[in-house]
Write a protein that holds these residues in place. Structure first.
Motif, mmCIF file in Angstrom:
data_model
loop_
_atom_site.group_PDB
_atom_site.id
_atom_site.type_symbol
_atom_site.label_atom_id
_atom_site.label_comp_id
_atom_site.label_asym_id
_atom_site.label_seq_id
_atom_site.Cartn_x
_atom_site.Cartn_y
_atom_site.Cartn_z
ATOM 1 N N PHE B 33 -20.417 60.398 13.544
ATOM 2 C CA PHE B 33 -20.719 59.308 12.627
ATOM 3 C C PHE B 33 -19.573 58.305 12.630
ATOM 4 C CE2 PHE B 33 -21.246 57.206 8.545
ATOM 5 C CZ PHE B 33 -22.635 57.091 8.442
ATOM 6 N N ALA B 34 -19.897 57.038 12.876
ATOM 7 C CA ALA B 34 -18.854 56.014 12.904
ATOM 8 C C ALA B 34 -18.944 55.149 11.662
ATOM 9 C CB ALA B 34 -18.985 55.147 14.144
ATOM 10 N N MET B 35 -17.759 54.856 11.075
ATOM 11 C CA MET B 35 -17.687 53.880 9.998
ATOM 12 C C MET B 35 -17.046 52.637 10.602
ATOM 13 S SD MET B 35 -16.410 56.187 6.831
ATOM 14 C CE MET B 35 -17.457 57.391 6.045
ATOM 15 N N LEU B 199 -20.388 51.632 19.024
ATOM 16 C CA LEU B 199 -21.686 51.643 19.703
ATOM 17 C C LEU B 199 -21.704 52.684 20.816
ATOM 18 C CD1 LEU B 199 -22.390 47.795 19.969
ATOM 19 C CD2 LEU B 199 -23.578 49.449 18.511
ATOM 20 N N SER B 200 -20.592 52.811 21.553
ATOM 21 C CA SER B 200 -20.616 53.705 22.710
ATOM 22 C C SER B 200 -20.436 55.162 22.320
ATOM 23 C CB SER B 200 -19.535 53.293 23.716
ATOM 24 O OG SER B 200 -18.273 53.567 23.185
ATOM 25 N N MET B 201 -19.805 55.450 21.178
ATOM 26 C CA MET B 201 -19.497 56.841 20.856
ATOM 27 C C MET B 201 -20.423 57.480 19.833
ATOM 28 S SD MET B 201 -15.375 56.516 20.661
ATOM 29 C CE MET B 201 -14.923 58.239 20.573
ATOM 30 N N ALA B 202 -20.885 56.722 18.850
ATOM 31 C CA ALA B 202 -21.492 57.335 17.668
ATOM 32 C C ALA B 202 -22.964 57.665 17.850
ATOM 33 C CB ALA B 202 -21.320 56.408 16.475
ATOM 34 N N ASP B 203 -23.404 58.705 17.107
ATOM 35 C CA ASP B 203 -24.835 58.962 16.963
ATOM 36 C C ASP B 203 -25.420 57.993 15.937
ATOM 37 O OD1 ASP B 203 -24.668 61.146 18.680
ATOM 38 O OD2 ASP B 203 -24.088 62.473 17.031
ATOM 39 N N ARG B 204 -24.662 57.801 14.862
ATOM 40 C CA ARG B 204 -25.075 56.838 13.842
ATOM 41 C C ARG B 204 -23.858 56.040 13.392
ATOM 42 N NH1 ARG B 204 -27.900 58.190 8.761
ATOM 43 N NH2 ARG B 204 -26.526 60.008 8.704
ATOM 44 N N GLY B 217 -27.442 53.119 10.754
ATOM 45 C CA GLY B 217 -28.482 53.344 11.749
ATOM 46 C C GLY B 217 -27.893 53.759 13.074
ATOM 47 N N SER B 218 -28.755 54.028 14.035
ATOM 48 C CA SER B 218 -28.294 54.380 15.370
ATOM 49 C C SER B 218 -27.697 53.125 16.006
ATOM 50 C CB SER B 218 -29.473 54.877 16.205
ATOM 51 O OG SER B 218 -30.353 53.808 16.466
ATOM 52 N N PRO B 219 -26.865 53.311 17.037
ATOM 53 C CA PRO B 219 -26.289 52.143 17.706
ATOM 54 C C PRO B 219 -27.358 51.138 18.148
ATOM 55 C CG PRO B 219 -25.204 54.118 18.465
ATOM 56 C CD PRO B 219 -26.316 54.567 17.574
ATOM 57 N N GLU B 220 -28.485 51.658 18.662
ATOM 58 C CA GLU B 220 -29.591 50.791 19.088
ATOM 59 C C GLU B 220 -30.101 49.929 17.937
ATOM 60 O OE1 GLU B 220 -32.462 51.483 21.967
ATOM 61 O OE2 GLU B 220 -30.532 50.935 22.872
ATOM 62 N N GLU B 221 -30.361 50.596 16.807
ATOM 63 C CA GLU B 221 -30.882 49.875 15.637
ATOM 64 C C GLU B 221 -29.904 48.816 15.162
ATOM 65 O OE1 GLU B 221 -33.385 53.673 13.818
ATOM 66 O OE2 GLU B 221 -31.561 52.990 12.827
#
Lengths: 271, 325
Positions: B33-35, B199-204, B217-221
């Motif tokens: 999880f990335a903040m 974006l490159s590392m996180a699941d959300r 959200g997910s990196p895509e979202e």
């Protein structure tokens, strides 16, 4: 060859440096020489003869031992007080922001900036007002005022270099407050405290001015020496003692210098 | 899915500053999880709330279902990799790594064995006898990782751990941390201000601004469907377009690679400038006073600066946002 030549100092500078060093240290060497002279009334140059007998005579003088004992005791207790109070004060000032922090920092350092005679008079009248009889403890209190500064300065410098996140990292890894102090804070502080403590000891050991105002009937070693100089009897005994004082003061300062060489300033050196 | 960390209306105020302002958050077990947010957005304070270095002014935090209010950092099964690594300078590497085990009273032989294992895990076997000052930045980073992981935390907190490394090392460590997380299955909470890293590392990803979460959200979202102008601006190199430009009555984001040149029927624009980015070239356009930029493969032919062109995009690529903030 390479540029070695450029690093060599010019002759004039060398002579000046040598002269400066001689000026600083020749008098001390003279003191040492007079400790072995056969003449005991006046300082005659060159000494008419050399003898080791003053070492033995000094050894047997009870007044020397008494004042030496007092000086060591006073220096040890003042240093101990200074290490505890100076460290706590440094920890408070460098770890937390609070109202009046800068003022406290200034007030702690002030005693070393004040002339000793002011500190001495102030303490003497305070002791009189409070009806405290002069004793070893009044001397200790007087010395502690400037010993704290030395320890405080060293500890503050070390606290500043120690990252606050080290303490958080220790807590994060499961260490409680006591363990963090024991394993992280103290080892990081140890050399600074040792250096500060040694300087404090040395400062206290040869202090004259504050002591004259706070000592009452007792004589610390420097005071004893002053009194001895007035009476021209067995003068070389004073020189033998002076030699011992130089060694006792010089060794800790040398040690402190080596311990803090890596960038810490040795605060309050100039008292 | 088990919830590893949950925030319910958590606030942390410093005087009049609302560093964290009514944040709701759920991080699942085993999640990366990335903040993400600019400095001062509250992301690091959120991390410190999980670690226990800060206490919430209001709200409720749970770690694996247990309330952690009033629980000091040393009693939380959570470990942190600090931004400055915070390695203990007076201890050797192996003693650094074994520190958490030592204060828990694990015998010397056992904790050294575990520390060596952890050092092998971060590819620093045999470095145990050195001092932190003898290591490079990247190596210190690995030691900090090993020192946290050896305690087998339920949640690993990483506070901008790659900020001090140069670009190439940073990219390498991104991959390594990612694969380490996959292999260990531990929940990682990663604080960063670098959107590429998130974006490159996180699941959300949770995007922070001014103490609040703007979008999770997910990196895509986050990249394709930013919910607000702030997210679109901060996360992507997206074009953020005002309502009168889109004609849809709402702000919209348009990714630069979605814009293409067309022969006819497009929107008229003028090529302002271009910059070569390697594989792609970024072209800045002026469409009736609205600045736009687009990305072209560098191999494609490109109109000269100052020439008039027509541009177009498919309606699906124009992402309308909920609010104008």
């Amino acid at each position: 060859m390479r540029s070695d030549r450029q690093h060599r100092a010019p002759l004039g500078l060398k002579i000046a440096a040598a002269a400066g060093l001689l000026f600083l240290h020749l008098p001390i060497l003279l003191i040492f020489v007079y400790a072995f002279t056969t003449e005991d009334k006046s300082y005659q140059w060159p000494p008419p003869g050399y003898t080791m007998k003053w070492l033995g005579i000094t050894w047997q003088r009870p007044d020397v031992w008494e004042s030496l004992g007092l000086s060591v005791r006073v220096a040890a207790i003042s240093t101990a007080i200074a290490v505890v109070l100076g460290t706590l004060c440094a920890a408070a000032v460098s770890r937390w922001k609070f109202f009046g922090r800068e003022t406290i920092s200034l007030l702690v350092i002030l005693p070393i900036a004040l002339p000793g005679i002011i500190t001495g008079i102030a303490l003497r009248s305070a002791f009189n007002l409070a009806d405290i009889p002069f004793s070893t403890w009044t001397i200790v209190l007087g010395h502690a005022t400037f010993c704290i500064v030395v320890v405080y300065n060293n500890a503050v410098a070390r606290f500043r270099r120690t990252s606050a996140s080290l303490i958080e990292a220790s807590m994060d890894l499961g260490a409680d407050g006591f363990q963090t102090f024991r394993y992280i804070v103290l080892p990081n502080l140890a050399t600074a405290l040792l250096a500060g403590g040694m300087l404090a000891f040395a400062l206290s050991f040869d202090e004259v001015i504050v002591t004259t105002f706070t000592a009452g009937q007792q004589a610390t070693l420097p005071i004893w020496m002053l009194e001895e100089l007035v009476r021209p009897r067995q003068r070389p005994v004073t020189n033998v003692v002076a030699m011992v004082v130089v060694l006792v003061t010089f060794l800790p300062i040398l040690a402190a210098y080596y311990l803090t060489r890596d960038g810490d300033q040795i605060g309050g050196h100039g008292k | 899915m088990t919830i590893a960390v949950s925030f319910t209306a958590v606030s942390r105020h410093f005087g009049s500053v609302k560093a964290v302002d009514r944040v709701d958050l759920e991080i699942g077990e085993g999640e990366f999880f990335a903040m993400l947010g600019p400095s001062g957005s509250g992301k690091t304070t959120c991390l410190r709330l999980i670690a226990g270095f800060e206490q919430p002014t209001a709200g409720h935090i749970e770690i694996f279902g247990e309330t952690v209010e009033g629980v000091p950092p040393y009693r939380r099964n959570v470990n942190t990799v600090f931004q400055d690594y915070a390695l203990f300078p007076h201890l050797t590497i192996v003693d650094n790594v074994a520190y958490g085990l030592m204060v828990r009273g694990i015998a010397k032989a056992e904790r050294y064995r575990m520390a060596e294992e952890a050092l092998a895990l971060v590819e620093l076997p045999g470095f145990g006898n050195r001092r932190p000052s003898q290591l490079s930045g990247g190596q210190r980073q690995r030691v900090a990782l090993a020192r946290a992981l050896v305690n087998k935390p339920k949640v690993l907190l990483l506070d901008e751990p790659l900020g001090a490394l140069d670009l190439k090392l940073r990219e390498q460590m991104q991959e390594e941390i990612k694969s380490l997380q996959k292999a260990l299955g531990i929940t990682f909470v990663f604080v960063t201000h670098d959107q590429g890293e998130a974006l490159s590392m996180a699941d959300r990803i949770a995007v922070f601004n001014q103490g609040r979460i703007m979008q999770v959200g997910s990196p895509e979202e986050i990249y394709r469907q930013p919910s607000s102008r702030f997210v679109a601006d901060f996360v992507g190199a997206s074009n953020v377009l005002p309502p009168d430009f889109t004609g849809a009555g709402r702000w919209a984001s348009l990714r630069p690679e979605a814009i293409r040149f067309t022969k006819s029927g497009g929107r008229p624009a003028r090529v302002v400038s271009h910059s070569f980015l390697g594989g792609q070239t970024r072209v800045a356009l002026d469409a009736g006073g609205q600045r736009l930029h687009m990305l072209l493969p560098s191999a494609d032919s490109r109109p000269d600066d100052g020439s008039d062109v027509q541009i177009a995009w498919s309606d699906g690529d124009l992402h309308l946002m909920d609010d104008g903030k």
